[in-house]
Motif scaffolding. Structure first.
Motif, PDB file in Angstrom:
ATOM      1  N   HIS A 183      75.979  28.233  27.923  1.00  0.00           N
ATOM      2  CA  HIS A 183      75.315  26.996  28.336  1.00  0.00           C
ATOM      3  C   HIS A 183      73.609  27.425  28.728  1.00  0.00           C
ATOM      4  N   ARG A 184      72.869  26.610  28.626  1.00  0.00           N
ATOM      5  CA  ARG A 184      71.560  26.745  28.703  1.00  0.00           C
ATOM      6  C   ARG A 184      71.312  27.705  30.018  1.00  0.00           C
ATOM      7  N   GLN A 185      71.872  27.358  31.304  1.00  0.00           N
ATOM      8  CA  GLN A 185      71.660  27.821  32.674  1.00  0.00           C
ATOM      9  C   GLN A 185      71.795  29.391  32.197  1.00  0.00           C
ATOM     10  N   ARG A 186      73.041  29.918  31.664  1.00  0.00           N
ATOM     11  CA  ARG A 186      73.167  31.287  31.454  1.00  0.00           C
ATOM     12  C   ARG A 186      72.254  31.956  30.555  1.00  0.00           C
ATOM     13  N   VAL A 187      71.857  31.275  29.359  1.00  0.00           N
ATOM     14  CA  VAL A 187      71.061  31.801  28.632  1.00  0.00           C
ATOM     15  C   VAL A 187      69.325  31.912  29.551  1.00  0.00           C
ATOM     16  N   ALA A 188      69.096  30.999  30.173  1.00  0.00           N
ATOM     17  CA  ALA A 188      67.845  31.051  30.922  1.00  0.00           C
ATOM     18  C   ALA A 188      68.030  32.496  32.023  1.00  0.00           C
ATOM     19  N   GLY A 189      69.183  32.622  32.460  1.00  0.00           N
ATOM     20  CA  GLY A 189      69.621  33.647  33.431  1.00  0.00           C
ATOM     21  C   GLY A 189      69.299  34.822  32.775  1.00  0.00           C
ATOM     22  N   LEU A 190      69.589  35.186  31.341  1.00  0.00           N
ATOM     23  CA  LEU A 190      69.404  36.363  30.602  1.00  0.00           C
ATOM     24  C   LEU A 190      67.970  36.506  30.069  1.00  0.00           C
TER      25      LEU A 190
END
Length: 474
Positions: free
Chosen positions: A118-125
């Motif tokens: 999900h976008r939030q996890r991608v953003a966190g990476l």
């Protein structure tokens, strides 16, 4: 449709596809095994956008670059089409992860793993992606500073190492030793090359058995799985130790923590290994190849690199890049998208009909094998203006890409099996492009032999090529 893409003949109210005779397919099988793209392009130029042929002169298949038929198979009637035994045969080497799995078991796994992208996890990476990119480019900047301001690098080697580092850290939260990274990349290349040859030249399988080729590549796959299994076992041991700190929030931990909705059970150890292996293999391979081709194109089109740099300089004004800046830095993304049109990493895929079907008068019997030719879709002048030219602006809002037919552009596949890591990959490639062009100008090194394509499972350059990275002032 006025431009009906099949170039078919009406027969008793149905459609008959043009056919490449078996003997002609057999004669072309050696050329197909060596370099399939020009062979397939010539076939379609002669017979039309959809044609029946015989893979290696043996296996009957329908080759198509028709976007409507591609959409029918991948999206509109996707339940009737499964990956064929060819793709599933790759599971012999990489297991039954999302790439090779099928049916209800695939859907169950997809639903379980989807939240990890999900976008939030991608953003966190993104911070991790930037950190690894900076660590990889810093020694090159130091070399350039000590060598008159520029350094020459082998591009595919550099991008493979960088992408492997990013996906390995994203999955395992650890830095693989360089020797292990190189070994894993070499194993993947060897296995791919052999698997693809066994598909394109099926008549050589008896020879492969006699020479022990299957046994040897099974051993290579076992070595690859053993390397990754060791990392997973160490993670589980560390987490189980008394007083152990919370495990890292990475993709491996997501696989270990995931629970099936219907049973509340975790994945089995073999399934965790299969999915981790697919993430590692597919997660680095496609991005490494796309970025390799992007640097090739930017080296030959410096005006496009300058446009990316000018936009980034204006938006960022010297401050560090964040995930929230990416929507304002579209030129880098458009260059990535255009590169994946010119050189789609997944250049072809297959599907087999599970039951009788019909598409615009074409009867499709159960068991029909399709080869969906994404490279052909991306280079068809009916879909794209000047398809052989590098024009990132065609992906700008309101430009040509938005007017192209659905499924004329499919670098990540389409339909329910659209690549689960698409957003991760696009973010990663956009970030790497911006970071590299922030530090360097990209120049072609003259005197190199022509760069040609090597279509294995993914589309990579045959051999490697070099560019000069010249440090930007400031």
């Amino acid at each position: 449709m006025a431009d009906f893409a099949f170039a078919v003949k009406a027969v008793e109210g149905a459609c008959r596809l043009p056919r490449v005779p078996r003997w002609r397919s057999l004669l072309r099988s050696f050329a197909l095994a060596k370099d399939p793209l020009p062979v397939l392009d010539k076939v379609l130029a002669r017979y039309g956008d959809t044609v029946e042929l015989f893979i290696g002169g043996v296996e009957k298949s329908i080759l198509t670059r028709d976007p409507g038929l591609t959409q029918h198979i991948l999206q509109k009637n996707h339940r009737n089409y499964a990956k064929s035994r060819f793709t599933q045969g790759f599971s012999r080497y990489v297991g039954h992860g999302l790439l090779t799995n099928e049916g209800s078991d695939w859907l169950r796994q997809r639903r379980l793993i989807q939240p990890g992208f999900h976008r939030q996890r991608v953003a966190g990476l993104t911070g991790l992606m930037q950190e690894i990119t900076a660590d990889t480019l810093a020694p090159l900047a130091a070399q350039a500073a000590g060598a008159g301001g520029a350094v020459v690098v082998p591009v595919h080697e550099l991008m493979t190492r960088l992408m492997f580092r990013i996906i390995a850290r994203s999955v395992f939260s650890t830095s693989f030793p360089e020797a292990e990274l190189d070994r894993l990349a070499g194993l993947i290349t060897q296995i791919q090359a052999f698997f693809v040859r066994s598909i394109r030249q099926p008549y050589l399988k008896p020879l492969f058995w006699l020479r022990g080729d299957f046994r040897r590549h099974d051993a290579l796959a076992a070595e690859m799985r053993a390397l990754l299994a060791g990392y997973i076992a160490r993670r589980q041991q560390a987490s189980a130790a008394p007083g152990a700190p919370a495990p890292p929030d990475d993709l491996l931990q997501m696989l270990l923590d995931a629970r099936y909705e219907d049973t509340g059970e975790p994945m089995t150890p073999d399934r965790v290994l299969d999915e981790a292996l697919i993430l590692l293999v597919a997660g680095h391979e496609t991005s490494a190849n796309a970025l390799t081709w992007l640097l090739y194109l930017l080296a030959h089109h410096p005006e496009e690199a300058r446009a990316i740099q000018a936009e980034a300089d204006a938006v960022l004004a010297g401050r560090p890049l964040t995930f929230n800046d990416l929507p304002q830095l579209g030129k880098a993304l458009h260059a990535v998208q255009e590169t994946m049109r010119r050189y789609p990493p997944a250049w072809i895929t297959d599907r087999v009909a599970l039951a009788d079907d019909e598409y615009q008068g074409l009867r499709i019997p159960k068991g029909t094998l399709f080869s969906l030719y994404f490279y052909g879709l991306h280079h068809d002048p009916k879909n794209w203006f000047a398809p052989q030219e590098f024009r990132p602006a065609r992906f700008a809002p309101g430009a040509e890409a938005q007017a192209a037919p659905p499924f004329a552009y499919a670098p990540f596949g389409g339909g329910p099996r659209l690549c689960i890591g698409m957003q991760f990959a696009l973010t990663e490639m956009q970030l790497v492009t911006l970071e590299l062009l922030r530090r360097f100008e990209v120049e072609w090194v003259p005197g190199q032999p022509p760069v040609t394509m090597q279509p294995l499972i993914t589309l990579r350059p045959r051999g490697d090529f070099r560019v000069r990275l010249r440090a930007r002032p400031g």
